[in-house]
Design an enzyme around this catalytic site. Structure first.
Site, PDB file in Angstrom:
ATOM      1  CB  ALA A  47      -3.008   9.075   2.330  1.00  0.00           C
TER       2      ALA A  47
ATOM      3  N   GLY B 182       1.079   5.039   3.410  1.00  0.00           N
ATOM      4  CA  GLY B 182       2.287   4.390   2.793  1.00  0.00           C
ATOM      5  C   GLY B 182       3.180   5.238   1.865  1.00  0.00           C
TER       6      GLY B 182
ATOM      7  N   GLY C 208       0.814  -1.279  -0.004  1.00  0.00           N
ATOM      8  CA  GLY C 208      -0.022   0.006   0.075  1.00  0.00           C
ATOM      9  C   GLY C 208       0.896   1.218  -0.030  1.00  0.00           C
TER      10      GLY C 208
ATOM     11  CE  LYS D 191      -5.700   7.747  14.089  1.00  0.00           C
ATOM     12  NZ  LYS D 191      -5.033   6.748  13.287  1.00  0.00           N
TER      13      LYS D 191
ATOM     14  CG  ASN E 210      -7.153   4.169  10.848  1.00  0.00           C
ATOM     15  OD1 ASN E 210      -6.198   4.484  11.721  1.00  0.00           O
ATOM     16  ND2 ASN E 210      -7.727   4.877   9.901  1.00  0.00           N
TER      17      ASN E 210
ATOM     18  CB  SER F 267      -9.469   8.173   6.170  1.00  0.00           C
ATOM     19  OG  SER F 267      -9.852   7.480   7.268  1.00  0.00           O
TER      20      SER F 267
ATOM     21  CG  ASN G 294     -12.767   8.336  10.297  1.00  0.00           C
ATOM     22  OD1 ASN G 294     -12.365   8.275   9.158  1.00  0.00           O
ATOM     23  ND2 ASN G 294     -12.031   8.331  11.456  1.00  0.00           N
TER      24      ASN G 294
ATOM     25  CG  ASN H 142      -9.443   6.776  13.390  1.00  0.00           C
ATOM     26  OD1 ASN H 142      -9.528   7.567  12.969  1.00  0.00           O
ATOM     27  ND2 ASN H 142      -8.341   5.719  13.540  1.00  0.00           N
TER      28      ASN H 142
END
Length: 338
Positions: free
Chosen positions: A11, A13, A7, A208, A106, A277, A216, A212
């Protein structure tokens, strides 16, 4: 070090690939389609925060894992959670006995209960690893946990924009401070990242994930950026309620949070008018990472007998949204408010 980034055109990677290559590491990226062509022809380009001229790294680029020529010392798995199972056989074949695998998904990872001194040890998280197929093929002894904090955007094939952040905390699954973790931490520091070694990487995953799993899906449902969600009272209250449910689950699993909910929300607001994302994926017509971010937490709620009314409601709505977008092969994008 010999590093393979699966990957590596994405973004996160791509950000890692450019910085690690510039620091003198031997980097190979696995990418596809137009991104692969762009990397092979022009190199990977990274526009750092506050800079106008991109950094360019001419890294090795291949279209599949099996095309990687040498056994890497480090494999960074920078794909979405739902993209891991289809490549797990090739991933297992790529690694040698001493290869360090750093998953960067994630949400709750497939390895969450591996090498964990708990009544749930080696329990498979079915939402992200149906039937435990990934667990059965990847040796947990190879895994070094990691939490990804930077915000980045894939502007165009082979061109990555760094928005903010450079933290990639790492940790052994059993909580030890190993020699290999120290080597990886040093390698990351030399490339310009902050990568402290944590004795409890799972607590950092939850910290985190707090953001998310709330911001998200809320952003996907509302087409709003982080600042807007945190400043609108109703969505801020919804995020707070979702976080409270998740905190109850995590605490039953022995996790201690080092910050409180209000501070976590304030931190998200400070990121500003940044699209999550998931909102970026929605606008591009990509499959949403809803199972890993939210479905897995609801599954752990069931394991711990914890009610999840807010989490389950948002999950249902976002799953329907994703189903609609995927079945229509379309994309959804509304103009952002000024």
């Amino acid at each position: 070090m010999k590093i393979c980034i699966i990957g590596g055109g994405g973004a996160i990677g791509g950000y890692l690939a450019v910085m690690l290559a510039k620091a003198g590491n031997d980097v190979t990226v696995v990418a596809r389609g137009e991104t692969l062509k762009a990397i092979q022809n022009k190199g990977l380009q990274l526009i750092l925060e506050g800079e106008s001229k991109p950094l360019v790294a001419h890294v090795k680029a291949v279209d599949r894992i099996s095309a990687v020529q040498e056994t890497p010392e480090v494999v960074m798995l920078a794909v979405k959670a739902h993209q891991v199972e289809p490549i797990v056989d090739d991933l297992a074949n790529l690694m040698g006995p001493e290869t360090v695998l750093i998953p960067m998904q994630n949400g709750i990872p497939w390895w969450y209960f591996q090498r964990l001194n708990s009544q749930h040890q080696d329990h498979a998280v079915e939402t992200v690893d149906p039937a435990g197929s990934i667990m059965s093929k990847i040796n947990p002894a190879n895994i070094l946990g990691c939490v990804v904090y930077p915000a980045t955007i894939a502007q165009s094939p082979g061109v990555i924009e760094h928005v903010e952040g450079n933290r990639f905390p790492i940790g052994e699954l059993d909580g030890s401070i190993s020699e290999r973790a120290q080597r990886i931490s040093q390698m990351m520091a030399e490339a310009g990242f902050k990568s402290p070694i944590l004795e409890d990487i799972r607590a950092e995953i939850w910290l985190k994930l707090w953001g998310n799993m709330t911001f998200n899906p809320i952003s996907a449902l509302t087409h709003e950026h982080l600042e807007g969600i945190c400043r609108f009272p109703l969505t801020k209250d919804l995020a707070r309620n979702m976080m409270t449910e998740a905190q109850t689950i995590a605490q039953k699993l022995g996790v201690t949070f080092r910050v409180d909910i209000e501070r976590r929300i304030a931190g998200a607001e400070k990121v500003g008018k940044h699209k999550t994302s998931m909102l970026q994926d929605l606008e591009a017509g990509n499959n949403l990472e809803i199972d890993a971010l939210l479905g897995s937490v609801i599954e752990l709620g069931q394991i711990t007998d914890t009610p999840t009314p807010c989490l389950s409601t948002v999950f249902a709505l976002t799953k329907l949204l994703n189903t609609r977008v995927q079945s229509s092969q379309g994309r959804l994008a509304l103009p952002m408010a000024a």
